[in-house]
Design a protein around this motif. Sequence first.
Motif, short mmCIF file in Angstrom:
data_model
loop_
_atom_site.label_atom_id
_atom_site.label_comp_id
_atom_site.label_asym_id
_atom_site.label_seq_id
_atom_site.Cartn_x
_atom_site.Cartn_y
_atom_site.Cartn_z
N ASP A 1 0.87 -1.27 -0.58
CA ASP A 1 0.19 -0.04 -0.54
C ASP A 1 1.02 1.43 0.02
O ASP A 1 0.88 2.48 0.07
CB ASP A 1 -0.80 -0.08 1.35
CG ASP A 1 -2.16 -0.67 0.76
OD1 ASP A 1 -1.67 -1.47 -0.02
OD2 ASP A 1 -2.91 -0.89 2.36
N PHE B 1 -0.16 3.08 -5.85
CA PHE B 1 -1.17 2.46 -6.54
C PHE B 1 -1.12 3.12 -7.62
O PHE B 1 -0.58 3.83 -8.35
CB PHE B 1 -2.93 2.85 -6.00
CG PHE B 1 -2.87 2.05 -4.41
CD1 PHE B 1 -2.85 1.07 -3.98
CD2 PHE B 1 -2.29 3.18 -3.33
CE1 PHE B 1 -2.51 0.71 -2.76
CE2 PHE B 1 -2.51 2.31 -2.09
CZ PHE B 1 -3.24 1.86 -1.55
N PRO C 1 0.46 -3.40 -7.25
CA PRO C 1 0.11 -3.07 -6.12
C PRO C 1 -0.51 -4.12 -4.92
O PRO C 1 -1.12 -4.82 -5.49
CB PRO C 1 -0.80 -1.30 -6.40
CG PRO C 1 -1.22 -2.28 -7.39
CD PRO C 1 -0.02 -3.05 -8.47
#
Length: 237
Positions: free
Chosen positions: A161, A164, A200
């Motif tokens: 995270d 992205f 991602p």
Amino acid sequence: MLIAGFPAGSFQTNCYVVAPAAGEECVVVDPGQNAVADLDDVLREHRLRPVAVLVTHGHVDHMWSVAPVCGARDVPAWIHPEDRDLLSDPGKGLPLAARQQFFGGMTFTEPDDVRELADGQVLELAGMEITVDHAPGHTRGSVTFRLPASEEIPDVMFSGDLLFAGSIGRTDLPGGDHPTILRSLAAKCLPLPDETVVLPGHGPQTTIGRERATNPYLAELAGRAESAPGAGPTRGL
């Protein structure tokens, strides 16, 4: 190189399986909520044998199924020490109201074999060399995993995270910090080649070049803030 991925559970967290080829050993990255059945399907389809589970960070949407996967296959879990406590108490990574909503009477435990990651470490697993980059900001123990380019594929980064397509990870949860994630993006993402494939924790794959040119956060960090569009929403649990 074989990389297979699927979105797991209500959080739609991308779980990845990485191997040199079908029929070989593999590693599993971020087995999230309800990931076990789909993971078993991928392993069976490609005749793969897991040797480790790699965790980009300790948020529950990324580690929900770590203990079941490790226990069923008798393999270790790798996580950064700053996030290790979230394996057994993922509620620490959430506000109080969210803890009560998500967990109720649920309990989590560490796998029997937990190994700690360090910045710059190179893991030699399943015949692959996987570089670990500590990239805090989303959580204190967030990391990325990188595979070097080969004849078949360019460099690959499993960004968790941190980054992205079009956005970055949120920093408003316990352990998050916005200036810190910007430093991590500048140090760990911007120096990579444009052709680096980014896989991602949520959403579609992208490349460093695409994000350098179009992601408002990376564009600002690269000194193009004047021409970048307004910052979009952050993502992740």
